[in-house]
Design an enzyme around this catalytic site. Sequence first.
Site, mmCIF file in Angstrom:
data_model
loop_
_atom_site.group_PDB
_atom_site.id
_atom_site.type_symbol
_atom_site.label_atom_id
_atom_site.label_comp_id
_atom_site.label_asym_id
_atom_site.label_seq_id
_atom_site.Cartn_x
_atom_site.Cartn_y
_atom_site.Cartn_z
ATOM 1 N N ASP A 110 0.810 -1.230 0.000
ATOM 2 C CA ASP A 110 0.000 0.000 0.000
ATOM 3 C C ASP A 110 0.837 1.272 0.000
ATOM 4 O OD1 ASP A 110 0.716 -0.809 2.512
ATOM 5 O OD2 ASP A 110 -1.324 -0.963 3.284
ATOM 6 N N LYS A 162 7.169 4.687 18.469
ATOM 7 C CA LYS A 162 6.364 5.843 18.909
ATOM 8 C C LYS A 162 7.055 6.666 20.002
ATOM 9 C CE LYS A 162 2.073 3.735 17.442
ATOM 10 N NZ LYS A 162 0.812 3.107 17.756
ATOM 11 N N ASP A 218 1.393 6.009 2.677
ATOM 12 C CA ASP A 218 0.762 4.708 2.877
ATOM 13 C C ASP A 218 -0.728 4.937 2.618
ATOM 14 O OD1 ASP A 218 -0.788 2.699 4.032
ATOM 15 O OD2 ASP A 218 0.691 2.240 5.565
#
Length: 360
Positions: A110, A162, A218
Amino acid sequence: MKALILVGGYGTRLRPLTLSVPKPLVDFCNKPILLHQVEALVKAGVNHVILAVSYMSDMLEKEMKEQEKRLGIRISMSHEKEPLGTAGPLALARELLTENSDPFFVLNSDVICDFPFEEMVRFHKHHGKEGTIVVTKVEEPSKYGVVVYEAESGQIQRFVEKPQVFVSNKINSGLYIFSPAVLDRIQLRPTSIEKEIFPAMAQEGQLFAMELQGFWMDIGQPKDFLTGMCMYLQSVRQKHPEWLHVGPGFIGNVLVDPTAKIGQNCSIGPNVTIGPGVTVEDGVRIKRCTIMKGSRLHSHSWLESSIVGWSSSVGQWVRMENVTVLGEDVIVNDELYLNGANVLPHKCISESVPEPRIIM
């Protein structure tokens, strides 16, 4: 050269479009997502593409057999019987990937970007280690796993998931090139390349990062699909402006298939793609939308930030906005308002949808 593309997922984030076709065959700017990738690979000298398939593999196989002939390359299917994660498919396709000692590409299905495949080959051969990851810069690194690497050499030191304090704004873009030796690290079982294989490679000094210079997205969910469309159209404006449609009523970057019919007094753009066999009647306003093959927009409809799936019909004086997505063969009756509606295939909408929701 060879390339392995990971196309086995269900594409749940891109529903309702992926209820009709597997995600790699969803039309992005009038061409299946997968075809954007395969054509860029062929341009860079790849002559054998391996697809790691599971969901709707028959449909993928049929489409890619046609493309195999058209592009003059070899396309193989590697069938997963169970989900193998992002590394397991490499082990499954090991025999195909080791037919010679050349490095090979691996891609997530993707990703849409200015594919830097030729630069990747040069960079990978220059450092001579097992793996190269293409990284891209993001505005909000705290949402992602980031890559920390030496600026000069590109050698990856570590990965941070993260981060709450700034350590890097470069993330893994889902494009890789590997030497065959990497396959000795991967067993035939469900494995994450990002969490299990890459950290070990980095620790041994075998993994390098190359920064992507162009756009990247994406496009696995509708909001990002539309953002990616805008980026792609801007890239077309810079590289192939002759592909874009110009004329009265067209604003900014608009891609129109030659078989589409556009009525009088329309206002189309910026950032619109109109697919094959689409009919746009008089007085229609479209901005930041994708209208897929065989759809019809009836007169005076108004669409913004929406995706109209294949063979759908939008009635007169309809207003659609806020990432409304119509699946295949949806009918929206006249004079309705759709705000963030997600409509499953083959539905008929007869009342307005004032708040975002899924219509089943």
